[in-house]
Motif scaffolding. Sequence first.
Motif, PDB file in Angstrom:
ATOM      1  N   SER A  82      19.249 -13.196  69.298  1.00  0.00           N
ATOM      2  CA  SER A  82      19.703 -11.868  68.865  1.00  0.00           C
ATOM      3  C   SER A  82      19.828 -11.805  67.348  1.00  0.00           C
ATOM      4  N   ARG A  83      20.341 -12.863  66.747  1.00  0.00           N
ATOM      5  CA  ARG A  83      20.439 -12.898  65.281  1.00  0.00           C
ATOM      6  C   ARG A  83      19.060 -12.845  64.646  1.00  0.00           C
ATOM      7  N   GLU A  84      18.087 -13.564  65.241  1.00  0.00           N
ATOM      8  CA  GLU A  84      16.718 -13.550  64.719  1.00  0.00           C
ATOM      9  C   GLU A  84      16.119 -12.145  64.816  1.00  0.00           C
ATOM     10  N   VAL A  85      16.340 -11.487  65.949  1.00  0.00           N
ATOM     11  CA  VAL A  85      15.805 -10.128  66.131  1.00  0.00           C
ATOM     12  C   VAL A  85      16.391  -9.195  65.081  1.00  0.00           C
ATOM     13  N   LEU A  86      17.696  -9.264  64.868  1.00  0.00           N
ATOM     14  CA  LEU A  86      18.332  -8.408  63.862  1.00  0.00           C
ATOM     15  C   LEU A  86      17.842  -8.737  62.456  1.00  0.00           C
ATOM     16  N   SER A  87      17.580 -10.000  62.175  1.00  0.00           N
ATOM     17  CA  SER A  87      17.086 -10.359  60.837  1.00  0.00           C
ATOM     18  C   SER A  87      15.672  -9.838  60.623  1.00  0.00           C
ATOM     19  N   ASN A  97      19.057 -11.805  80.250  1.00  0.00           N
ATOM     20  CA  ASN A  97      19.051 -11.783  81.714  1.00  0.00           C
ATOM     21  C   ASN A  97      17.795 -12.431  82.279  1.00  0.00           C
ATOM     22  N   ASN A  98      16.650 -12.172  81.656  1.00  0.00           N
ATOM     23  CA  ASN A  98      15.411 -12.799  82.114  1.00  0.00           C
ATOM     24  C   ASN A  98      15.485 -14.317  81.974  1.00  0.00           C
ATOM     25  N   PHE A  99      16.123 -14.782  80.923  1.00  0.00           N
ATOM     26  CA  PHE A  99      16.284 -16.222  80.732  1.00  0.00           C
ATOM     27  C   PHE A  99      17.218 -16.809  81.792  1.00  0.00           C
ATOM     28  N   ILE A 100      18.338 -16.145  82.038  1.00  0.00           N
ATOM     29  CA  ILE A 100      19.324 -16.664  82.999  1.00  0.00           C
ATOM     30  C   ILE A 100      18.791 -16.623  84.421  1.00  0.00           C
ATOM     31  N   PHE A 101      18.186 -15.500  84.818  1.00  0.00           N
ATOM     32  CA  PHE A 101      17.792 -15.325  86.213  1.00  0.00           C
ATOM     33  C   PHE A 101      16.366 -15.754  86.523  1.00  0.00           C
ATOM     34  N   ARG A 102      15.498 -15.805  85.517  1.00  0.00           N
ATOM     35  CA  ARG A 102      14.103 -16.153  85.769  1.00  0.00           C
ATOM     36  C   ARG A 102      13.629 -17.362  84.966  1.00  0.00           C
ATOM     37  N   GLY A 103      14.492 -17.837  84.055  1.00  0.00           N
ATOM     38  CA  GLY A 103      14.113 -18.980  83.227  1.00  0.00           C
ATOM     39  C   GLY A 103      13.059 -18.636  82.191  1.00  0.00           C
ATOM     40  N   LYS A 104      12.900 -17.356  81.896  1.00  0.00           N
ATOM     41  CA  LYS A 104      11.863 -16.879  80.979  1.00  0.00           C
ATOM     42  C   LYS A 104      12.523 -16.260  79.755  1.00  0.00           C
ATOM     43  N   GLU A 105      12.253 -16.822  78.587  1.00  0.00           N
ATOM     44  CA  GLU A 105      12.814 -16.282  77.355  1.00  0.00           C
ATOM     45  C   GLU A 105      11.673 -15.984  76.391  1.00  0.00           C
ATOM     46  N   GLU A 106      11.770 -14.845  75.715  1.00  0.00           N
ATOM     47  CA  GLU A 106      10.719 -14.446  74.784  1.00  0.00           C
ATOM     48  C   GLU A 106      11.139 -14.711  73.355  1.00  0.00           C
ATOM     49  N   GLU A 107      10.151 -14.779  72.484  1.00  0.00           N
ATOM     50  CA  GLU A 107      10.396 -14.982  71.065  1.00  0.00           C
ATOM     51  C   GLU A 107      11.050 -13.734  70.473  1.00  0.00           C
ATOM     52  N   ALA A 108      11.768 -13.924  69.385  1.00  0.00           N
ATOM     53  CA  ALA A 108      12.462 -12.817  68.721  1.00  0.00           C
ATOM     54  C   ALA A 108      11.487 -11.734  68.290  1.00  0.00           C
ATOM     55  N   THR A 109      10.292 -12.129  67.833  1.00  0.00           N
ATOM     56  CA  THR A 109       9.313 -11.122  67.390  1.00  0.00           C
ATOM     57  C   THR A 109       8.849 -10.237  68.545  1.00  0.00           C
ATOM     58  N   VAL A 110       8.718 -10.814  69.730  1.00  0.00           N
ATOM     59  CA  VAL A 110       8.308 -10.039  70.910  1.00  0.00           C
ATOM     60  C   VAL A 110       9.398  -9.033  71.270  1.00  0.00           C
ATOM     61  N   ILE A 111      10.658  -9.480  71.232  1.00  0.00           N
ATOM     62  CA  ILE A 111      11.783  -8.597  71.535  1.00  0.00           C
ATOM     63  C   ILE A 111      11.831  -7.467  70.513  1.00  0.00           C
ATOM     64  N   TRP A 112      11.656  -7.808  69.238  1.00  0.00           N
ATOM     65  CA  TRP A 112      11.679  -6.810  68.170  1.00  0.00           C
ATOM     66  C   TRP A 112      10.552  -5.793  68.349  1.00  0.00           C
ATOM     67  N   GLU A 113       9.332  -6.269  68.637  1.00  0.00           N
ATOM     68  CA  GLU A 113       8.191  -5.368  68.804  1.00  0.00           C
ATOM     69  C   GLU A 113       8.396  -4.441  70.000  1.00  0.00           C
ATOM     70  N   ARG A 114       8.942  -4.981  71.085  1.00  0.00           N
ATOM     71  CA  ARG A 114       9.194  -4.146  72.276  1.00  0.00           C
ATOM     72  C   ARG A 114      10.225  -3.061  71.955  1.00  0.00           C
ATOM     73  N   ALA A 115      11.296  -3.441  71.264  1.00  0.00           N
ATOM     74  CA  ALA A 115      12.332  -2.470  70.895  1.00  0.00           C
ATOM     75  C   ALA A 115      11.780  -1.425  69.942  1.00  0.00           C
ATOM     76  N   SER A 116      10.983  -1.858  68.981  1.00  0.00           N
ATOM     77  CA  SER A 116      10.391  -0.942  68.007  1.00  0.00           C
ATOM     78  C   SER A 116       9.456   0.058  68.691  1.00  0.00           C
ATOM     79  N   THR A 117       8.633  -0.444  69.604  1.00  0.00           N
ATOM     80  CA  THR A 117       7.717   0.433  70.346  1.00  0.00           C
ATOM     81  C   THR A 117       8.492   1.429  71.196  1.00  0.00           C
ATOM     82  N   LEU A 118       9.541   0.962  71.845  1.00  0.00           N
ATOM     83  CA  LEU A 118      10.361   1.846  72.671  1.00  0.00           C
ATOM     84  C   LEU A 118      10.997   2.951  71.835  1.00  0.00           C
ATOM     85  N   ASN A 119      11.513   2.598  70.666  1.00  0.00           N
ATOM     86  CA  ASN A 119      12.097   3.601  69.767  1.00  0.00           C
ATOM     87  C   ASN A 119      11.062   4.644  69.349  1.00  0.00           C
ATOM     88  N   LYS A 120       9.867   4.199  68.993  1.00  0.00           N
ATOM     89  CA  LYS A 120       8.801   5.133  68.592  1.00  0.00           C
ATOM     90  C   LYS A 120       8.421   6.040  69.754  1.00  0.00           C
TER      91      LYS A 120
END
Length: 160
Positions: free
Chosen positions: A8-13, A60-83
């Motif tokens: 989360s800190r990486e995404v915010l940075s 949640n995906n990490f806890i329940f599915r063992g799948k965690e994404e990179e901060a850049t992927v999270i940032w890009e998804r959030a940015s696209t959603l906002n647009k």
Amino acid sequence: SINDCITSREVLSIQGWDTSTTSRQYDCCIDWLEDMMRVLDKKAMANLMTILWNSWNNRNNFIFRGKEEEATVIWERASTLNKDFRICNLLKEPLLSPNIAVKKWEKPVVGGFIETRVSVHEAECMAFEKSIQLAGQLNIKGNVIFETDHASLVNKLRNN
């Protein structure tokens, strides 16, 4: 807290946030969000909420599915959603109107209530019957979805 989550800190940075916005200690997350609402404009606050939602979803995906994404992927998804939301709100009427409508209570029309004592089951059945009548009066063509939380009524309809 957000300080404890490296991703989360990486995404915010990536968005350009400095650590001073998350360095203060808060007893509750809502206190931090309220502080951010005082400091940020509407667009920046909407971006923050989308980033936080995507970070929470990633966790949640990490806890329940063992799948965690990179901060850049999270940032890009959030940015696209906002647009996408901004484009949608420009093209279509917003779901939450910015206009404040003053409404006042009005007495229901005569015949809008049934003045009698009935059981919960009877009341649910009567409400369902009135809903069917209303759908007919509105001349609705095609499928109609009726919702109820009365399990006995649902089971009776499913079995017939």
